[in-house]
Design an enzyme around this catalytic site. Structure first.
Site, PDB file in Angstrom:
ATOM      1  N   CYS A 126      -1.969   5.220   0.224  1.00 43.28           N
ATOM      2  CA  CYS A 126      -3.031   5.669   1.141  1.00 43.28           C
ATOM      3  C   CYS A 126      -3.126   7.193   1.116  1.00 43.28           C
ATOM      4  CB  CYS A 126      -2.768   5.189   2.563  1.00 43.28           C
ATOM      5  SG  CYS A 126      -4.104   5.721   3.657  1.00 43.28           S
TER       6      CYS A 126
ATOM      7  N   ASN B 268       0.858  -1.180   0.000  1.00 42.73           N
ATOM      8  CA  ASN B 268       0.000   0.000   0.000  1.00 42.73           C
ATOM      9  C   ASN B 268       0.896   1.233   0.000  1.00 42.73           C
ATOM     10  OD1 ASN B 268      -1.816   2.019   0.287  1.00 42.73           O
ATOM     11  ND2 ASN B 268      -2.679   1.324   2.232  1.00 42.73           N
TER      12      ASN B 268
HETATM   13  C1  LIG Z   1     -13.071   1.962   5.078  1.00 40.88           C
HETATM   14  C2  LIG Z   1     -11.990   1.742   4.059  1.00 40.88           C
HETATM   15  C3  LIG Z   1     -10.722   1.341   4.478  1.00 40.88           C
HETATM   16  C4  LIG Z   1      -9.712   1.129   3.532  1.00 40.88           C
HETATM   17  N1  LIG Z   1      -8.472   0.693   3.968  1.00 40.88           N
HETATM   18  C5  LIG Z   1      -7.509   0.405   3.052  1.00 40.88           C
HETATM   19  C6  LIG Z   1      -6.267  -0.162   3.470  1.00 40.88           C
HETATM   20  O1  LIG Z   1      -6.029  -0.443   4.654  1.00 40.88           O
HETATM   21  N2  LIG Z   1      -5.335  -0.410   2.498  1.00 40.88           N
HETATM   22  C7  LIG Z   1      -5.547  -0.169   1.173  1.00 40.88           C
HETATM   23  O2  LIG Z   1      -4.673  -0.435   0.337  1.00 40.88           O
HETATM   24  N3  LIG Z   1      -6.735   0.344   0.748  1.00 40.88           N
HETATM   25  C8  LIG Z   1      -7.697   0.625   1.661  1.00 40.88           C
HETATM   26  N4  LIG Z   1      -8.918   1.115   1.228  1.00 40.88           N
HETATM   27  C9  LIG Z   1      -9.138   1.353  -0.210  1.00 40.88           C
HETATM   28  C10 LIG Z   1      -9.861   0.164  -0.871  1.00 40.88           C
HETATM   29  O3  LIG Z   1      -9.092  -1.011  -0.789  1.00 40.88           O
HETATM   30  C11 LIG Z   1     -10.173   0.465  -2.359  1.00 40.88           C
HETATM   31  O4  LIG Z   1      -8.954   0.589  -3.047  1.00 40.88           O
HETATM   32  C12 LIG Z   1     -10.998   1.733  -2.537  1.00 40.88           C
HETATM   33  O5  LIG Z   1     -11.994   1.814  -1.532  1.00 40.88           O
HETATM   34  C13 LIG Z   1     -11.664   1.836  -3.918  1.00 40.88           C
HETATM   35  O6  LIG Z   1     -12.499   0.735  -4.186  1.00 40.88           O
HETATM   36  P1  LIG Z   1     -14.106   0.699  -3.885  1.00 40.88           P
HETATM   37  O7  LIG Z   1     -14.721   1.884  -4.547  1.00 40.88           O
HETATM   38  O8  LIG Z   1     -14.552  -0.620  -4.420  1.00 40.88           O
HETATM   39  O9  LIG Z   1     -14.235   0.773  -2.378  1.00 40.88           O
HETATM   40  C14 LIG Z   1      -9.950   1.352   2.164  1.00 40.88           C
HETATM   41  C15 LIG Z   1     -11.231   1.759   1.749  1.00 40.88           C
HETATM   42  C16 LIG Z   1     -12.256   1.955   2.669  1.00 40.88           C
HETATM   43  C17 LIG Z   1     -13.614   2.380   2.186  1.00 40.88           C
END
Ligand SMILES: Cc1cc2nc3c(=O)[nH]c(=O)nc-3n(C[C@H](O)[C@H](O)[C@H](O)COP(=O)(O)O)c2cc1C
Length: 287
Positions: A117, A114
């Protein structure tokens, strides 16, 4: 993988039980929430909000530390019955290496870095905004571990293709894209941002066009497998993401607002394939 749907990092948790539940609901693979060498408390509450289908979060990468999380990964591997991808992060290449080495002992199917972030503020650089930093981190981790490594990229950059090229130069085996867009939402009556961190990551259906564009640009630039996602909430969305160039499709926020998201999306994708005459996922391509 029994299907191309991957639980994306962080949306469920650092703990095995919710990863196992995603597998039981039909995910083809699951990704753990990102962890660091030492435990982190993350940001104060509120850390997440859902408004319609808009999801915003600034969790601040809370995690129990890689030692505990690698134990959780071991449990998930035993019980999930699908590939488990472990996500790690650090403040510099050395920390990424240390976290990845501890995580490797749990034997996940892949390590996801990651480097993207949006919620760590000035404390941590968003490495995936910089091709040189991306290459350095991927190269250092690849040198230290034997497992396949994927670099998770951010849409919050001018040219995501050059970052993907840098990840490939560093030796990445795959690319994961996209992480959240950087955003903000204000409660006008309270005269305050909704999230304690004020700024957060935007995810959910509204970001799908950005995600499709990013994955398309990455596919044009590198020949690595791509776990593509961002706003995917239906089987048709998943088909669009495969057409943009993804090899597998990640599902994150949809699990917050769609019941049995994996089972339903897998069923819809299968129906689309049957109707359109596709016999395998890798045939789903743009004309
Ligand atoms: C509550 C939450 C926590 C997340 N935590 C992480 C994380 O710890 N590491 C990471 O690489 N992405 C994290 N993400 C990003 C998601 O993995 C994803 O890349 C992003 O939400 C876009 O996809 P989506 O629209 O399907 O949610 C997080 C997203 C959300 C909503």
């Amino acid at each position: 993988m029994r299907n191309p749907l991957v639980l994306s990092a962080g949306v469920r948790s650092n703990y095995a039980d919710l990863l196992i539940r995603a597998a039981q609901e039909g995910a083809g693979a699951v990704t753990s929430k990102s962890c660091s060498i030492e435990p982190r408390p993350g940001h104060p509450n509120p850390t997440a909000m859902i408004h319609g289908q808009v999801v915003m979060n600034a969790v601040g990468l809370s995690n129990p530390g890689v030692k505990e999380e690698s134990e959780q990964i071991k449990k998930a591997i035993k019980e999930a019955g699908v590939p488990v991808i472990a996500s790690v992060f650090g403040k510099n290449a050395e920390e990424f290496v240390q976290a990845a080495k501890v995580m490797e002992t749990a034997k996940p199917a892949m390590i996801e870095l990651n480097i993207s972030c949006p919620n760590v503020g000035r404390e941590g650089r968003m490495f995936s905004a910089d091709p040189a930093a991306t290459e350095e981190i991927v190269r250092a981790v690849k040198k230290a571990v034997k497992l396949p490594v994927s670099a998770k990229l951010s849409p919050n950059v001018t040219d995501i293709a050059e970052i993907a090229i840098a990840a490939k130069k560093g030796g990445a085996d795959a690319i994961t894209a996209i992480n959240c867009l950087s955003g903000m939402w204000i409660d006008a009556y309270a005269r305050k941002p909704y999230l304690a961190n004020r700024i957060g990551g935007l995810s959910g259906p509204g970001i799908k066009p950005v995600a499709l564009r990013c994955v398309y640009q990455i596919r044009e630039a590198v020949d690595l497998p791509i776990i593509g996602g961002g706003g995917i909430a239906s089987g048709i969305d998943a088909a669009e993401m495969l057409m943009a160039g993804a090899t597998a499709v990640s599902i994150g926020s949809a699990v917050c607002y769609r019941k049995n998201a994996f089972g339903e999306i897998a069923k819809e994708l299968q129906e689309f394939m049957d109707k359109q005459g596709y016999s395998k996922v890798s045939d789903i391509k743009l004309e």
